[in-house]
Every structure is written in C-alpha cells, then in structure tokens.
Design a protein around this motif. Structure first.
Motif, mmCIF file in Angstrom:
data_model
loop_
_atom_site.group_PDB
_atom_site.id
_atom_site.type_symbol
_atom_site.label_atom_id
_atom_site.label_comp_id
_atom_site.label_asym_id
_atom_site.label_seq_id
_atom_site.Cartn_x
_atom_site.Cartn_y
_atom_site.Cartn_z
ATOM 1 N N LEU A 164 26.734 -22.567 10.525
ATOM 2 C CA LEU A 164 26.686 -22.228 9.357
ATOM 3 C C LEU A 164 27.751 -21.428 10.216
ATOM 4 O O LEU A 164 28.636 -20.634 10.999
ATOM 5 C CB LEU A 164 25.060 -21.111 10.018
ATOM 6 C CG LEU A 164 24.456 -21.466 8.899
ATOM 7 C CD1 LEU A 164 23.085 -20.350 9.249
ATOM 8 C CD2 LEU A 164 23.951 -21.594 7.293
ATOM 9 N N PRO A 165 28.624 -21.324 8.834
ATOM 10 C CA PRO A 165 29.793 -20.092 8.575
ATOM 11 C C PRO A 165 29.775 -18.818 8.965
ATOM 12 O O PRO A 165 30.752 -18.312 8.876
ATOM 13 C CB PRO A 165 30.635 -20.873 7.148
ATOM 14 C CG PRO A 165 29.602 -20.295 6.374
ATOM 15 C CD PRO A 165 28.116 -21.090 7.664
ATOM 16 N N TYR A 166 28.343 -18.065 8.626
ATOM 17 C CA TYR A 166 28.261 -16.228 9.028
ATOM 18 C C TYR A 166 27.032 -16.654 10.252
ATOM 19 O O TYR A 166 26.629 -17.879 10.291
ATOM 20 C CB TYR A 166 27.647 -16.632 7.820
ATOM 21 C CG TYR A 166 27.188 -16.821 6.931
ATOM 22 C CD1 TYR A 166 25.689 -17.129 7.491
ATOM 23 C CD2 TYR A 166 27.816 -17.149 5.752
ATOM 24 C CE1 TYR A 166 24.890 -17.746 6.527
ATOM 25 C CE2 TYR A 166 26.695 -18.006 4.363
ATOM 26 C CZ TYR A 166 25.862 -18.308 5.415
ATOM 27 O OH TYR A 166 24.943 -19.428 4.437
ATOM 28 N N HIS A 167 26.857 -15.063 10.642
ATOM 29 C CA HIS A 167 25.879 -15.213 11.359
ATOM 30 C C HIS A 167 23.824 -15.330 10.519
ATOM 31 O O HIS A 167 24.386 -14.569 9.775
ATOM 32 C CB HIS A 167 25.303 -14.704 12.148
ATOM 33 C CG HIS A 167 25.363 -13.605 11.558
ATOM 34 N ND1 HIS A 167 26.974 -12.759 11.636
ATOM 35 C CD2 HIS A 167 24.721 -11.949 12.190
ATOM 36 C CE1 HIS A 167 26.426 -11.018 10.701
ATOM 37 N NE2 HIS A 167 25.128 -10.422 11.573
ATOM 38 N N LEU A 168 22.920 -15.353 11.485
ATOM 39 C CA LEU A 168 21.214 -15.311 10.597
ATOM 40 C C LEU A 168 21.115 -14.141 11.319
ATOM 41 O O LEU A 168 21.531 -14.035 12.700
ATOM 42 C CB LEU A 168 20.694 -16.566 10.354
ATOM 43 C CG LEU A 168 21.897 -17.292 9.555
ATOM 44 C CD1 LEU A 168 20.204 -18.884 9.911
ATOM 45 C CD2 LEU A 168 21.830 -17.053 8.605
ATOM 46 N N PRO A 169 19.944 -13.687 10.439
ATOM 47 C CA PRO A 169 19.445 -12.033 11.632
ATOM 48 C C PRO A 169 18.480 -13.111 12.727
ATOM 49 O O PRO A 169 17.972 -14.373 11.967
ATOM 50 C CB PRO A 169 18.404 -11.772 10.127
ATOM 51 C CG PRO A 169 18.353 -12.418 9.141
ATOM 52 C CD PRO A 169 19.713 -13.641 9.742
#
Length: 504
Positions: A489-494
């Motif tokens: 993913l291009p960002y982090h998930l919680p």
C-alpha cells in the motif's frame, strides 16, 4: 420446564447488560485529568513506530497494490482484517487500545491482482458520534466530560476485534455485545445479529454478549461463548448460516471482568479461566484487572452435546489472551496450546502506549502446550520463542494439528517482528525474521486440499521507515525463505487484531 428456566436465565443475563444510565462494563471509567491526545502526539514525534496507533480520519478507497514477487494462481479470495482505528475525536483520545471504533480491511486476491479497501464499521455508536463530531459515550477505561446514557451493550458496540464469514454476510465481532452483520460487497453495516431469530429462542438472545473468538468447525458450524461480568457464561452452537442450534448457560463464578478466548475439541468445549481478579478500588474495566500469582488457571471441560460441565482441571497460575487449537485423543486426554504470559502486565501496556508512555521492558508470552490427562493430572511444555496470535489451519479446528503458526519478537522490542511455525510432531520451530523495522500482525494459514503442509501463510506488516503497510504471502513448507508475494500500500494501515481468509 428446563427450557423455561433457561429462557428466564437468558433474560436475566441480558438485563445485566442493559441498565439505563449505567456503565455496562461494571466500573466507573477513568477521569481524564490530563490531555492524553497531547501526550500521544508528543510521543509519536520521537517514535515513528507509534504511527499504527494514530487516529484514522476516513475510509480507504479501493485501489490495486504494487506487487513484488509472484502471486500464486491458486489463491482466489478475500483476506479480511479488523481492528480499532477511530481513537480520537476533537481533543479526546481513548486511553486503551481496545476502545477504538472498528475498521475493516479487505484484500481481494486473484487474477494476478490484489486490491484493498478499508471501511469503518458504521455501528449506531459510530454513526451517532460521526454526526456529532465528538465521542458521546464513556469507554471501558475512558471517561468523557459529557457522556450520554448507555441503554444496553450495543449502544457502545465498537465491532473492533474480529471478522468472520457467516452465510452470505460477514460478522464483525466485539466481545461485549452482538455481532455486527456486514454486507460482503459494500462492507456496509446492516444490523446487529439477533441470534434467536427464526428459532425457539426468539428475542431471548438479543444483545447478549458474543465473544470475538468463535470456533468454526470444518462443516461450518460455529461455536462461541459470551461472558457476563457476574460470572455467567452463555454457550452458543450455530449453523454455518448463523442460526442457533443450541444454547446453554454455565455459572463459573469467574468475576475478573474479562474472558477473551476459548477452545473446542470434537467432543468438548474448553473454558480456560486465567489467574486474574478485579480490584474494586480501581476505576475502569481494564485498569481494575489484576494478576493473582496464587490463583491457579482453571480449565472447565464441557460436553458439546449437553453444554454441561464434564470435568475440571487446575493449571499453574498464568494469563493468556489467545489459544491456537485443542484436540482430544482416543483415551480422552486433551491437548491445547496457549500464548502464555506470566502476569497481566500486557493488558495495562495497551493503555500506556495509547497515552504515549515509554515501555522499558515489554511483557512477553511463550507458546505452552498443555496435556490434560484423563486421570485428572496435567503436563505441559513451554517453548522459548515469544508468541502471540496463534493460528492453525481452519479445517483442523478442534482436531489434531501438526503445525501451529504465531507471531513473535526476535529483536526484544515492544512489537512483533517475526513469524513462526511450530511442528508438534518433532518439536522443531521454523521462523522468518521480517527485521526490526517491521511491525508484524497476525498471520493466517490457508491450507490447500485439506493438507496442512500444502498451502500459504498470509498476513500484514507495517514497515515503519517508509510508513507503508504490506500484505505478505508465504509458502508454508518454506517459511524461512521469506514471502513469495509482497503487495504494498502507498500508506500505512492502523494496527489491527484479527481476521480470516475466505475463498471466492
């Protein structure tokens, strides 16, 4: 007569969870004398690893992931995860990790692609607070300056712990109240499950506690329990479609405030009561839980047909959130594993990290395999590897498994950074170390052709330096070789808790 008594008792259990203007957790929540949000924001500036506990502002729209490696052609389905993600509103931040509103993550896998979407579970609590743009209800450990009355447990149901496929729907699970029925296609909240609907129980099971750790047998039957703080436990046997087949009650006199997981064999239900008590002088549900080193763990073995107590065992003092599996031998002896802690420090650390406090020596747990002998004695062995989130292949739930998978810590930090496969046949352990820059979440085995040694292990990990989450797929027979597929993913998930894989 027996059924009439059972239904009256069910109503009494439900009433204990539905008192207006009362905290359903049985404690006065902790008053906010300090700005927890401010403390956490200060801490995250110094420690990037806390980003997985930061508040999520909105849903994640569907997108295709960048794939490193080769995606196996025989994986075609959906990997779901659930966990708390709405930790803050305005200047208010929840004080414990278990309090945040749930968010579902779905990874659609197939045809050479992996697509991800993330969506908050739009429970009545979440919808009301989203509209008001503030938290409206006290949590187990967090007290608001102004709090609305709690009519029943589902008023504050956060649906934040697990997610399972049930019939044509998904159920998002919390352990204090009902399962949340979720539309598979849209991930939208539909309603709270009424377990007695279209059965002899009618509305008698409505809003009763339904734990976040049901056990699903190979035929699809669902077994679960619900814990009431007064010590009464409801036992459920459901069909694969979620219809109640049988329900029972047992009074355990276990009043420590929390019972998180349980186990089944092909004949019995195992309720494992840890060595914890409640401190009446403390405020808040989780804050009040204490470890009692003089209190043995108790195992209650119940018959699955009658839902009645068959026998009991006492084990050395300990605490476990999670168990992997249990099975029964021909001589009636029972084996089960646990990720065992020597105290309950981990529960309070989940509050400390939410408030930005530094944890110098984090609590650790190890895999422990217990042998409950038919003559009433007990043996056990404890492995050296750090252990949490144990899982086995789904088709072996309640049956003898050779392999146990879990995450753990190789680098002696706060977070899990490795995955392990325990082989009970030869007492060996194989592992893969992601590296100390990763935070590794629960990984789930996917057996192919009901063959425990043929299939995949799938799970997510947060790469802290790049602030991105990746989905990883391993060949179970070559775990130490590392992932054969890594999708970014291009960002982090919680950071979440639990999930499951469902074939398309």
């Amino acid at each position: 007569m027996q059924r009439r008594y059972l239904l009256k008792a069910m109503a009494a259990v439900g009433a204990g969870l539905s008192l207006p203007h009362a905290n359903v957790f049985g404690q006065t929540a902790v008053s906010n004398t300090i700005n927890v949000k401010h403390l956490f924001n200060q801490a995250i500036q110094k420690d990037d690893a806390l980003i997985g506990l930061a508040d999520v502002q909105q849903n994640y729209t569907e997108q295709s992931l960048k794939i490193d490696g080769k995606l196996p052609k025989d994986i075609h389905g959906y990997f779901y995860r659930n966990g708390p993600a709405k930790h803050e509103r305005g200047e208010q931040r929840y004080q414990h990790l278990f309090e945040g509103d749930g968010m579902l993550q779905r990874f659609a896998i197939g045809e050479g692609k992996i697509k991800h979407i993330g969506k908050f579970v739009n429970t009545p609590k979440y919808a009301h607070e989203e509209s008001a743009k503030r938290f409206m209800f006290d949590g187990p450990d967090t007290k608001l300056t102004v709090s609305s009355a709690v009519a029943h447990a589902d008023t504050i149901n956060t649906a934040n712990t697990n997610i399972i496929p049930v019939g044509d729907d998904l159920w998002a699970l919390w352990e204090g109240g009902s399962a949340s029925v979720i539309d598979k296609a849209s991930l939208s909240f539909k309603n709270f499950a009424n377990l007695g609907e279209n059965s002899q129980y009618g509305d008698k099971l409505k809003r009763l506690p339904f734990s976040a750790h049901p056990k699903i047998e190979a035929n699809g039957d669902i077994w679960n329990f619900g814990y009431n703080a007064a010590g009464t436990i409801v036992l459920y046997h459901l069909s694969a479609q979620g219809k109640t087949k049988n329900v029972g009650l047992i009074n355990t006199d276990f009043r420590a405030g929390m019972l998180h997981d349980f186990l089944i064999t092909h004949k019995h239900i195992l309720l494992i009561l840890p060595s914890i008590t409640k401190d009446a002088s403390a405020h808040g549900m989780f804050t009040s839980i204490r470890f009692n080193k003089h209190q043995p763990m108790k195992v209650m073995v119940l018959d699955k047909n009658t839902l009645k107590l068959a026998r009991q065992y006492e084990l050395p003092p300990g605490f476990a959130f999670h168990f992997g599996n249990a099975w029964e031998e021909a001589d009636g002896s029972i084996y089960f594993d646990a990720s065992l802690y020597s105290d309950v420090k981990i529960l309070h650390e989940m509050s400390h990290i939410m408030q930005g406090k530094h944890i110098a020596k984090p609590a650790t747990s190890n895999t422990c395999l217990y042998h409950l002998k038919a003559n009433g004695s007990v043996d056990y062995q404890r492995l050296k590897e750090n252990s949490e989130f144990p899982r086995v292949s789904n088709y072996l739930t309640g049956l003898k498994n050779r392999y146990l998978y879990h995450v753990g810590n190789t680098h002696d930090g706060l977070w899990s950074d490795s995955i392990y496969r325990v082989d009970w046949h030869n007492d060996t352990v194989e592992s893969y170390d992601y590296g100390k820059e990763y935070i590794v979440e629960e990984h789930i085995p996917i057996a192919q052709d009901n063959n425990e040694n043929n299939g995949y292990l799938i799970g997510t990990a947060l790469h802290v330096p790049s602030k991105r989450t990746c989905l990883n797929i391993f060949n179970v027979a070559k775990l130490s070789d590392g992932p054969i597929t890594r999708a970014w993913l291009p960002y982090h998930l919680p950071l979440g808790f639990h999930g499951n894989y469902s074939a398309a």
